[in-house]
Design an enzyme around this catalytic site. Structure first.
Site, PDB file in Angstrom:
ATOM      1  N   HIS A  88       0.828  -1.211   0.000  1.00 18.35           N
ATOM      2  CA  HIS A  88       0.000   0.000   0.000  1.00 18.35           C
ATOM      3  C   HIS A  88       0.862   1.261   0.000  1.00 18.35           C
ATOM      4  O   HIS A  88       0.587   2.220  -0.730  1.00 18.35           O
ATOM      5  CB  HIS A  88      -0.909   0.010   1.228  1.00 18.35           C
ATOM      6  CG  HIS A  88      -2.098  -0.887   1.109  1.00 18.35           C
ATOM      7  ND1 HIS A  88      -3.067  -0.976   2.084  1.00 18.35           N
ATOM      8  CD2 HIS A  88      -2.490  -1.735   0.118  1.00 18.35           C
ATOM      9  CE1 HIS A  88      -3.987  -1.836   1.707  1.00 18.35           C
ATOM     10  NE2 HIS A  88      -3.657  -2.320   0.526  1.00 18.35           N
ATOM     11  N   TYR A  98      -9.515   4.266   2.708  1.00 14.31           N
ATOM     12  CA  TYR A  98     -10.109   3.207   3.539  1.00 14.31           C
ATOM     13  C   TYR A  98     -11.599   3.463   3.752  1.00 14.31           C
ATOM     14  O   TYR A  98     -12.386   2.528   3.884  1.00 14.31           O
ATOM     15  CB  TYR A  98      -9.371   3.108   4.871  1.00 14.31           C
ATOM     16  CG  TYR A  98      -8.037   2.405   4.743  1.00 14.31           C
ATOM     17  CD1 TYR A  98      -7.961   1.023   4.806  1.00 14.31           C
ATOM     18  CD2 TYR A  98      -6.860   3.123   4.557  1.00 14.31           C
ATOM     19  CE1 TYR A  98      -6.751   0.367   4.673  1.00 14.31           C
ATOM     20  CE2 TYR A  98      -5.643   2.481   4.421  1.00 14.31           C
ATOM     21  CZ  TYR A  98      -5.596   1.099   4.478  1.00 14.31           C
ATOM     22  OH  TYR A  98      -4.389   0.454   4.338  1.00 14.31           O
ATOM     23  N   GLU A 140       1.331   1.836   7.782  1.00 15.44           N
ATOM     24  CA  GLU A 140       1.659   2.666   6.624  1.00 15.44           C
ATOM     25  C   GLU A 140       2.148   4.051   7.044  1.00 15.44           C
ATOM     26  O   GLU A 140       3.044   4.614   6.411  1.00 15.44           O
ATOM     27  CB  GLU A 140       0.443   2.757   5.695  1.00 15.44           C
ATOM     28  CG  GLU A 140       0.160   1.435   4.990  1.00 15.44           C
ATOM     29  CD  GLU A 140      -1.282   1.272   4.556  1.00 15.44           C
ATOM     30  OE1 GLU A 140      -1.984   2.296   4.358  1.00 15.44           O
ATOM     31  OE2 GLU A 140      -1.737   0.120   4.416  1.00 15.44           O
ATOM     32  N   GLN A 200       5.449  -2.860  -9.094  1.00 17.93           N
ATOM     33  CA  GLN A 200       6.596  -2.940  -8.195  1.00 17.93           C
ATOM     34  C   GLN A 200       7.705  -3.782  -8.839  1.00 17.93           C
ATOM     35  O   GLN A 200       7.430  -4.834  -9.436  1.00 17.93           O
ATOM     36  CB  GLN A 200       6.204  -3.569  -6.853  1.00 17.93           C
ATOM     37  CG  GLN A 200       5.330  -2.693  -5.986  1.00 17.93           C
ATOM     38  CD  GLN A 200       3.890  -2.620  -6.458  1.00 17.93           C
ATOM     39  OE1 GLN A 200       3.332  -3.605  -6.936  1.00 17.93           O
ATOM     40  NE2 GLN A 200       3.286  -1.450  -6.346  1.00 17.93           N
ATOM     41  N   PHE A 384       5.370 -11.604  -5.855  1.00 16.81           N
ATOM     42  CA  PHE A 384       5.218 -10.590  -6.888  1.00 16.81           C
ATOM     43  C   PHE A 384       3.751 -10.578  -7.302  1.00 16.81           C
ATOM     44  O   PHE A 384       3.245 -11.521  -7.892  1.00 16.81           O
ATOM     45  CB  PHE A 384       6.098 -10.906  -8.101  1.00 16.81           C
ATOM     46  CG  PHE A 384       7.576 -10.727  -7.850  1.00 16.81           C
ATOM     47  CD1 PHE A 384       8.038 -10.080  -6.721  1.00 16.81           C
ATOM     48  CD2 PHE A 384       8.502 -11.209  -8.748  1.00 16.81           C
ATOM     49  CE1 PHE A 384       9.393  -9.908  -6.486  1.00 16.81           C
ATOM     50  CE2 PHE A 384       9.867 -11.046  -8.542  1.00 16.81           C
ATOM     51  CZ  PHE A 384      10.315 -10.390  -7.404  1.00 16.81           C
ATOM     52  N   GLY A 385       3.049  -9.484  -6.984  1.00 13.94           N
ATOM     53  CA  GLY A 385       1.625  -9.419  -7.277  1.00 13.94           C
ATOM     54  C   GLY A 385       0.822  -9.619  -6.000  1.00 13.94           C
ATOM     55  O   GLY A 385       1.361  -9.622  -4.886  1.00 13.94           O
TER      56      GLY A 385
END
Length: 393
Positions: A88, A98, A140, A200, A384-385
């Site tokens: 995130h 949110y 976060e 990413q 990954f993902g």
């Protein structure tokens, strides 16, 4: 912690919610994107939406979080959510989003389950959601404070073809930041249809190097949609260009100390492992290191020669490779597609394992390690993902 009343309600309704959660999340995304198309265009991964992986990941995370809350041992599953929080943060998720998710998620629950959603059930699951959301928001906030919030500009210093479908891009960020071996950055690109898509990519070099490097595998169709960002980067990015990237994030980071290491990867999962090996070589580490890699062929193994050189520079490191098509390589043939057989691999006591690659590979390696007595707490992984492993053994 859940209140006692909500705990009883969630425990009683978890089988019903869990059984319907895929339908709930499908309807949730449908309604949210209909009213907020910019979220699909500019934030969510359109490829993962198309193949259903994001829906499955959200469903798994909600069910797993609720299940942990109602276990007798209780506790807030911060560890389980750390991976989500890092993802995130790399996307720039904000607190107000949110509220948006809450609105459409609970509308979907009411629509899918109908009269089964009594006021008591709604209140209990509302408590679950906000416990999960508040945990993520806290994590976060800490990540933004430590790593920085916002996007950076990075100049492409070099483009190198590693394999037929893999390129590496050496980057110099405009802002000087540090990272830890194993972390990744997000790359945001503007596509021809006006969408801003984010992906990413692991940093595939040591933090001690002067510049950063990402390694990009081009995703080509087959059972999944073509990778929008990976194909765009392959087709368009050249030396001298500027990319928009995030600060480094990710919780699969190499621990300091002198404990033995097992670094296991498959396919493009080699990239965070390569960063760890490069860091160990750059710092002159004397740790015992066992590197395991599985791939289709030696020619398809990105950074293969670089990895061999780094292993040779370490005083107590060994490299074990399995290829589906080994050709003339003296490496072992893969026991199954994308797999590695650790039966004859010497594993020292007290090792810490880091895994990265397709889920079947990581599940296989994890199972082998558990059978050989490696504690589950010493086995770490990167996906990954969307994380489709949440709540699974």
């Amino acid at each position: 912690m859940l209140s006692p009343e909500s705990t009883a309600t969630v425990r009683a309704t978890l089988p019903v919610i869990g059984g319907a959660v895929e339908n709930i999340t499908a309807r949730f995304y449908e309604m949210m994107f209909a009213d907020n198309p910019e979220l699909l265009r500019d934030l969510f991964n359109r490829g993962n939406q198309a193949n259903g992986e994001q829906r499955s990941a959200l469903a798994g995370s909600i069910a797993a979080f609720a299940a942990v809350l109602v276990e007798p041992s209780g506790g807030r599953p911060d560890t389980m959510l750390a991976r989500i929080a890092n993802k995130h943060a790399s996307l720039g998720v904000t607190v107000d989003q949110y509220e948006i998710v809450h609105k459409y998620l609970f509308a979907a629950i009411a629509e899918v389950l109908g009269d089964a959603v009594t006021p008591e059930v709604a209140a209990a699951w509302d408590e679950v959601y906000w416990l999960m959301a508040d945990t993520l928001i806290t994590l976060e906030t800490d990540l933004y404070r430590d790593a920085g919030e916002g996007w950076l500009q990075a100049t492409v210093l070099d483009r190198r073809r590693e394999t037929e479908d893999v390129i590496s891009l050496t980057l110099r960020p405009a802002t000087s930041l540090s990272f830890k071996p194993g972390q990744y950055v997000s790359v945001a690109v503007s596509l021809p249809d006006g969408a801003r898509q984010i992906r990413q990519y692991s940093l595939s070099c040591a933090p001690e190097r002067d510049d950063w490097r990402i390694t990009v595998k081009r995703v080509r169709g087959g059972d999944v949609p073509d990778g929008e960002v990976s194909n765009w980067l392959h087709a368009n990015v050249q030396t001298g260009d500027t990319l928009t990237i995030s600060p480094p994030f990710g919780d699969l980071v190499l621990s300091p100390g002198d404990t033995p290491l097992l670094l296991a990867s498959a396919g493009i999962g080699a990239t965070p492992i390569l960063s760890m090996v490069d860091h160990l070589a750059a710092t002159g580490s004397a740790r015992r290191v066992t590197v395991v890699h599985a791939d289709r062929s030696p020619a398809g193994h990105a950074h293969r020669e670089e990895l061999e050189r780094l292993i040779a520079d370490l005083p107590d490191a060994t490299l074990h490779r399995w290829y589906e098509e080994p050709g003339d390589c003296s490496c072992r043939p893969a026991p199954n597609i994308g797999q590695a057989d650790l039966t004859e691999t010497d594993l020292p006591a007290g090792l810490t394992a880091y895994l990265c690659g397709p889920l079947p590979f990581m599940r296989s390696v994890r199972s082998q390690l558990l059978r050989r007595g490696v504690p589950a707490s010493d086995i770490h992984y990167e996906v990954f993902g969307p994380d489709l492993w949440l709540g699974r053994s």
